[in-house]
Design a protein around this motif. Structure first.
Motif, mmCIF file in Angstrom:
data_model
loop_
_atom_site.group_PDB
_atom_site.id
_atom_site.type_symbol
_atom_site.label_atom_id
_atom_site.label_comp_id
_atom_site.label_asym_id
_atom_site.label_seq_id
_atom_site.Cartn_x
_atom_site.Cartn_y
_atom_site.Cartn_z
ATOM 1 N N MET A 234 26.492 46.529 44.953
ATOM 2 C CA MET A 234 25.911 47.873 44.965
ATOM 3 C C MET A 234 24.987 47.995 46.176
ATOM 4 O O MET A 234 23.977 47.299 46.274
ATOM 5 C CB MET A 234 25.113 48.119 43.684
ATOM 6 N N ALA A 235 25.348 48.898 47.087
ATOM 7 C CA ALA A 235 24.607 49.025 48.342
ATOM 8 C C ALA A 235 24.353 50.491 48.677
ATOM 9 O O ALA A 235 24.466 50.898 49.828
ATOM 10 C CB ALA A 235 25.382 48.334 49.466
ATOM 11 N N GLY A 236 23.984 51.272 47.675
ATOM 12 C CA GLY A 236 23.770 52.701 47.894
ATOM 13 C C GLY A 236 22.344 53.087 48.169
ATOM 14 O O GLY A 236 22.076 54.220 48.569
ATOM 15 N N PHE A 351 16.045 43.170 44.957
ATOM 16 C CA PHE A 351 17.364 42.554 44.856
ATOM 17 C C PHE A 351 17.555 42.091 43.416
ATOM 18 O O PHE A 351 16.597 41.646 42.770
ATOM 19 C CB PHE A 351 17.483 41.317 45.756
ATOM 20 N N GLY A 352 18.778 42.182 42.914
ATOM 21 C CA GLY A 352 18.993 41.720 41.549
ATOM 22 C C GLY A 352 20.433 41.834 41.119
ATOM 23 O O GLY A 352 21.349 42.048 41.921
ATOM 24 N N ARG A 353 20.631 41.713 39.807
ATOM 25 C CA ARG A 353 21.958 41.725 39.202
ATOM 26 C C ARG A 353 21.967 42.707 38.034
ATOM 27 O O ARG A 353 21.050 42.710 37.216
ATOM 28 C CB ARG A 353 22.332 40.327 38.696
ATOM 29 N N LEU A 354 23.016 43.499 37.973
ATOM 30 C CA LEU A 354 23.275 44.348 36.811
ATOM 31 C C LEU A 354 24.171 43.641 35.808
ATOM 32 O O LEU A 354 24.256 44.049 34.645
ATOM 33 C CB LEU A 354 23.913 45.660 37.248
ATOM 34 N N TYR A 360 22.950 43.868 43.557
ATOM 35 C CA TYR A 360 22.484 45.019 44.318
ATOM 36 C C TYR A 360 21.325 44.625 45.214
ATOM 37 O O TYR A 360 20.643 43.607 44.987
ATOM 38 C CB TYR A 360 22.061 46.165 43.395
ATOM 39 N N ALA A 361 21.108 45.437 46.252
ATOM 40 C CA ALA A 361 19.948 45.289 47.133
ATOM 41 C C ALA A 361 19.518 46.688 47.541
ATOM 42 O O ALA A 361 20.348 47.513 47.943
ATOM 43 C CB ALA A 361 20.290 44.453 48.360
#
Length: 425
Positions: A234-236, A351-354, A360-361
């Motif tokens: 995810m890079a939005g 930064f993390g994880r869904l 994502y960042a």
């Protein structure tokens, strides 16, 4: 097929040729689906494709449509907060690693520009400038902090020295960093995308993510298709949180604005910033500026925390520019534009994880040119099973904005009113 254009700006008007990419239709499978075609997403796609992964990148608008194609284009070391704030949350050796990664971030931009021959008007040098006596101490402290981490080459500038670098009587002091710099951000983003495509990534424009479905593999659903992928990136940044609401808890999209004057001619432009560095002041609601390759002044700032744009961006930004550069009073404004960047409460990136395979960042808080490029590299490392550096940034605290997504805007507007008052004092 003709796709919608980029937001009108100097960058869009001076963009390098780049082919249109049709929207995704039907079902595709990939090792990695990258959601977002800005610097973060294009950097991730490039690093992943170079590692041999099958990569699909989807962008809801055009490649570089968001902040990556509209920003000030300034390369700045560090993070959008002092390292002393980082040190509160991690061990000393981890703080040193985080600092080194911020330096790697600006170096990685230069490496991409050179290795992929990206024509983005890269120029070296960055100056932080102060406008008040107290800023002298703040810049000395900043220099001492960076030097403590082994960052060399910094030069403190007193009033006379900063006047030699920037032709404005407003600035009382400065800190010159030869390792910083500036670029044409849209052309840099397009260059990353072209390099990713050459390495094997598949790019789709005007393809928003409608939703994603958890699983192994995960599924990303688009209006006309779906991507089944082992990993999702995810890079939005400021433009994805309404689709994935969890991403909106820790970031706030804020508006920032830039003007581009008419061409000034080489001699007149060179007198403004003789050595052609990027410049940013250290007010909380900061201003930033630089020369363009065709000898314009690009001047940005005027942050909107309410997400209500100024009534006349060109005139509003022109007034601010003339406060610092009254000698430009006869100069026309050719372009004026704005866009959203994502900030966090503590100005540290988020930064993390869904899910275990969905990362994502976001939240680069104004330091995005370098840190987004680094984020793409770290995401590729994570997919490849080397998540230590990504997870180190992920351990930095993420603080939800007070008031949630409904009431946080008025709360932030009130807080920023105090910050603006302090800037004025």
């Amino acid at each position: 097929m003709t796709l919608p254009p980029h937001t009108p700006s100097y960058y869009a008007a001076s963009a390098n040729p780049f082919p249109e990419h049709p929207p995704l239709q039907g079902e595709v499978t990939a090792d990695v689906c990258v959601v977002g075609g800005g610097m973060t997403g294009c950097s991730a796609a490039l690093h992943l494709a170079e590692r041999g992964y099958k990569v699909v990148l989807i962008e809801s608008q055009r490649i570089g449509w968001g902040a990556s194609g509209r920003s000030g284009g300034q390369l700045i070391a560090g993070y959008a907060t002092d390292m002393s704030n980082v040190e509160k949350h991690v061990a000393p050796e981890d703080a040193k690693t985080l600092w080194d990664m911020s330096v790697e971030a600006i170096d990685s931009v230069k490496e991409h520009v050179a290795r992929h021959a990206i024509a983005c008007d890269y120029r070296p040098g960055h100056i932080h400038v102060g406008v008040k006596p107290r800023h002298e101490r703040e810049l000395h402290d900043l220099a001492e902090e960076w030097q403590r981490y082994g960052y060399g080459g910094l030069q403190y500038l007193d009033r006379a020295a900063v006047r030699e670098r920037v032709d404005s009587e407003r600035y009382t002091c400065g800190l010159y960093d030869p390792a910083g710099g500036h670029i044409h951000p849209l052309n840099y983003t397009l260059g990353l995308a072209a390099a990713a495509e050459k390495a094997g990534a598949m790019l789709y424009e005007t393809t928003p993510m409608v939703r994603w479905e958890k699983g192994d593999p995960a599924v990303v659903v688009t209006p006309q298709g779906r991507v089944t992928a082992k990993w999702v990136v995810m890079a939005g940044n400021a433009y994805l949180w309404e689709t994935e609401r969890k991403l909106g808890q820790t970031i706030m999209p804020v508006g920032t604005y830039i003007l581009a004057t008419e061409p000034l001619g080489e001699n007149r432009a060179a007198k403004l910033i003789p050595q052609n560095e990027a410049v940013a002041d250290i007010l909380f609601v900061l201003n930033y500026f630089r020369r363009s390759a065709d000898h314009r002044m690009l001047f940005g700032g005027k942050v909107s925390y309410s997400r209500i744009d100024p009534g006349n961006v060109a005139e509003s930004m022109r007034r601010t520019m003339l406060h610092y550069f009254p000698q430009l009073s006869d100069v026309k404004v050719d372009f004026a534009w704005g866009g959203y960047v994502a900030i966090t409460v503590n100005r540290l990136p988020d930064f993390g994880r869904l899910a275990p395979n969905v990362i994502y960042a976001q939240g680069f808080s104004g330091h995005g040119v370098g840190l987004t490029t680094l984020a793409g590299r770290l995401m590729a490392e994570t997919v490849a099973g080397q998540a230590e550096r990504f997870d180190l940034i992920g351990r930095l605290p993420t603080i939800p904005f007070p008031g949630g997504t409904l009431f946080r805007t008025p709360a932030l507007v009130l807080a920023m009113a105090w910050r603006r008052l302090r800037d004025a004092l």
